[in-house]
Design a protein around this motif. Sequence first.
Motif, PDB file in Angstrom:
ATOM      1  N   LYS A 185       0.811  -1.217   0.000  1.00  0.00           N
ATOM      2  CA  LYS A 185       0.000   0.000   0.000  1.00  0.00           C
ATOM      3  C   LYS A 185       0.846   1.269   0.000  1.00  0.00           C
ATOM      4  O   LYS A 185       0.301   2.376  -0.035  1.00  0.00           O
ATOM      5  CB  LYS A 185      -0.913   0.015   1.230  1.00  0.00           C
ATOM      6  N   SER A 186       2.165   1.125   0.057  1.00  0.00           N
ATOM      7  CA  SER A 186       3.034   2.292   0.121  1.00  0.00           C
ATOM      8  C   SER A 186       2.759   3.235  -1.045  1.00  0.00           C
ATOM      9  O   SER A 186       2.706   2.814  -2.205  1.00  0.00           O
ATOM     10  CB  SER A 186       4.497   1.859   0.101  1.00  0.00           C
ATOM     11  N   GLY A 187       2.544   4.507  -0.735  1.00  0.00           N
ATOM     12  CA  GLY A 187       2.244   5.505  -1.757  1.00  0.00           C
ATOM     13  C   GLY A 187       0.772   5.770  -1.952  1.00  0.00           C
ATOM     14  O   GLY A 187       0.400   6.736  -2.625  1.00  0.00           O
ATOM     15  N   ASP A 188      -0.087   4.941  -1.363  1.00  0.00           N
ATOM     16  CA  ASP A 188      -1.528   5.136  -1.516  1.00  0.00           C
ATOM     17  C   ASP A 188      -1.996   6.353  -0.722  1.00  0.00           C
ATOM     18  O   ASP A 188      -1.522   6.614   0.392  1.00  0.00           O
ATOM     19  CB  ASP A 188      -2.301   3.912  -1.021  1.00  0.00           C
ATOM     20  N   TYR A 189      -2.949   7.064  -1.299  1.00  0.00           N
ATOM     21  CA  TYR A 189      -3.584   8.204  -0.634  1.00  0.00           C
ATOM     22  C   TYR A 189      -5.079   7.911  -0.608  1.00  0.00           C
ATOM     23  O   TYR A 189      -5.702   7.717  -1.654  1.00  0.00           O
ATOM     24  CB  TYR A 189      -3.291   9.500  -1.390  1.00  0.00           C
ATOM     25  N   THR A 190      -5.657   7.867   0.594  1.00  0.00           N
ATOM     26  CA  THR A 190      -7.038   7.419   0.746  1.00  0.00           C
ATOM     27  C   THR A 190      -7.861   8.444   1.507  1.00  0.00           C
ATOM     28  O   THR A 190      -7.461   8.908   2.577  1.00  0.00           O
ATOM     29  CB  THR A 190      -7.088   6.081   1.514  1.00  0.00           C
ATOM     30  N   GLU A 191      -9.018   8.780   0.964  1.00  0.00           N
ATOM     31  CA  GLU A 191      -9.952   9.674   1.636  1.00  0.00           C
ATOM     32  C   GLU A 191     -10.932   8.845   2.458  1.00  0.00           C
ATOM     33  O   GLU A 191     -11.603   7.959   1.927  1.00  0.00           O
ATOM     34  CB  GLU A 191     -10.703  10.517   0.608  1.00  0.00           C
ATOM     35  N   VAL A 192     -11.012   9.115   3.742  1.00  0.00           N
ATOM     36  CA  VAL A 192     -11.885   8.384   4.651  1.00  0.00           C
ATOM     37  C   VAL A 192     -13.159   9.170   4.936  1.00  0.00           C
ATOM     38  O   VAL A 192     -14.234   8.608   5.086  1.00  0.00           O
ATOM     39  CB  VAL A 192     -11.140   8.059   5.965  1.00  0.00           C
ATOM     40  N   ARG A 193     -13.024  10.457   5.041  1.00  0.00           N
ATOM     41  CA  ARG A 193     -14.123  11.410   5.145  1.00  0.00           C
ATOM     42  C   ARG A 193     -13.823  12.529   4.147  1.00  0.00           C
ATOM     43  O   ARG A 193     -12.680  12.674   3.708  1.00  0.00           O
ATOM     44  CB  ARG A 193     -14.216  11.987   6.555  1.00  0.00           C
ATOM     45  N   PRO A 194     -14.798  13.336   3.760  1.00  0.00           N
ATOM     46  CA  PRO A 194     -14.499  14.426   2.825  1.00  0.00           C
ATOM     47  C   PRO A 194     -13.368  15.332   3.291  1.00  0.00           C
ATOM     48  O   PRO A 194     -12.676  15.936   2.461  1.00  0.00           O
ATOM     49  CB  PRO A 194     -15.836  15.185   2.755  1.00  0.00           C
ATOM     50  N   ASP A 195     -13.166  15.405   4.614  1.00  0.00           N
ATOM     51  CA  ASP A 195     -12.120  16.282   5.139  1.00  0.00           C
ATOM     52  C   ASP A 195     -10.952  15.534   5.775  1.00  0.00           C
ATOM     53  O   ASP A 195     -10.041  16.167   6.320  1.00  0.00           O
ATOM     54  CB  ASP A 195     -12.718  17.247   6.175  1.00  0.00           C
ATOM     55  N   VAL A 196     -10.953  14.222   5.717  1.00  0.00           N
ATOM     56  CA  VAL A 196      -9.906  13.440   6.381  1.00  0.00           C
ATOM     57  C   VAL A 196      -9.361  12.380   5.427  1.00  0.00           C
ATOM     58  O   VAL A 196     -10.124  11.603   4.838  1.00  0.00           O
ATOM     59  CB  VAL A 196     -10.429  12.757   7.669  1.00  0.00           C
ATOM     60  N   SER A 197      -8.043  12.346   5.297  1.00  0.00           N
ATOM     61  CA  SER A 197      -7.398  11.389   4.397  1.00  0.00           C
ATOM     62  C   SER A 197      -6.079  10.953   5.018  1.00  0.00           C
ATOM     63  O   SER A 197      -5.599  11.543   5.986  1.00  0.00           O
ATOM     64  CB  SER A 197      -7.155  12.025   3.024  1.00  0.00           C
ATOM     65  N   TYR A 198      -5.510   9.889   4.438  1.00  0.00           N
ATOM     66  CA  TYR A 198      -4.201   9.452   4.926  1.00  0.00           C
ATOM     67  C   TYR A 198      -3.349   8.935   3.776  1.00  0.00           C
ATOM     68  O   TYR A 198      -3.859   8.447   2.764  1.00  0.00           O
ATOM     69  CB  TYR A 198      -4.329   8.395   6.033  1.00  0.00           C
ATOM     70  N   VAL A 211       2.634  -7.207   7.280  1.00  0.00           N
ATOM     71  CA  VAL A 211       2.927  -5.821   6.917  1.00  0.00           C
ATOM     72  C   VAL A 211       3.015  -5.666   5.408  1.00  0.00           C
ATOM     73  O   VAL A 211       2.477  -4.718   4.826  1.00  0.00           O
ATOM     74  CB  VAL A 211       4.233  -5.350   7.601  1.00  0.00           C
ATOM     75  N   LEU A 212       3.696  -6.595   4.741  1.00  0.00           N
ATOM     76  CA  LEU A 212       3.856  -6.507   3.296  1.00  0.00           C
ATOM     77  C   LEU A 212       2.525  -6.511   2.564  1.00  0.00           C
ATOM     78  O   LEU A 212       2.295  -5.703   1.660  1.00  0.00           O
ATOM     79  CB  LEU A 212       4.727  -7.666   2.796  1.00  0.00           C
ATOM     80  N   ILE A 213       1.626  -7.424   2.948  1.00  0.00           N
ATOM     81  CA  ILE A 213       0.357  -7.540   2.225  1.00  0.00           C
ATOM     82  C   ILE A 213      -0.730  -6.662   2.824  1.00  0.00           C
ATOM     83  O   ILE A 213      -1.801  -6.511   2.240  1.00  0.00           O
ATOM     84  CB  ILE A 213      -0.127  -9.007   2.172  1.00  0.00           C
TER      85      ILE A 213
END
Length: 278
Positions: free
Chosen positions: A20-33, A206-208
Amino acid sequence: MNVEMHYGGDYGFIPAVSVKSGDYTEVRPDVSYFVNQIVNVIFVRTENGYVLVDAGMPRSKDRLFKVIEENFGSSPPECILLTHGHFDHVGSIVDLLIEWPEVPVYAHPLELPYLSGERDYPEPDPSVEGGLIAKVSGFFPNEAVDITGALRPLPENGEVPGLRKFKWIHTPGHTEGHVSFYREADGLLLAGDAFVTVRQDSLYEVLIQHKKISGPPRYFTTDWVKAYTSVKALRDLGPSVAITGHGPAAGGTNLREGLERLTEHFQEVAVPDHGRYS
């Protein structure tokens, strides 16, 4: 803010990565990781910009700036909030603050000595029961960073600077001054390493990035009684979704049942059978 800052003497690039390294994910319209190798860096959008929660792995400044530029433009965050100061959560903090000299950093008062160069964290425990990552954890940095000039204690009343609708909760165990951030309005929990959603001592897990509600990373957790109390307190909040320090965001039945199982069987599934701190 013209104050010299520095990393611990043992800081350096850590060759750890997940699918998942490099992924950008929106969890709420104002919160992401953003997944920075194996750790999550969280962004909360505000009326005036954004707030950064934790600061990623060592030598990740360029990756973090790229993500910020793509999603928030060139402006610095209003502030940086730290769940705690382990190397994988402050790995790029000095580099960020050099570019953002006026940005304050907030942490729990008990965590401040580890962020001001006064105290090193206890050494990681490679003897702890667990997988390959636990075995090589003795190579992980534990020396304190010094960001004294930027450092501020979190307000005593539980308010979170920059995030009016959140409150901070002291969740010790993994570290003395570990905190989590909670927004009651929608049940959003930023849990840091109080618990995680991938078994962090296992290289394969961790890898998967196999999602499983798990206790805090074993090789760095020094007080298992407090760690249990913290997990129970977060379970009792009944969060609807959680972003933890490691692993994918979790919510709904998976989160609720996973936290219940972790709490009810904490000794068997979280606490190692042997190790320096168990």
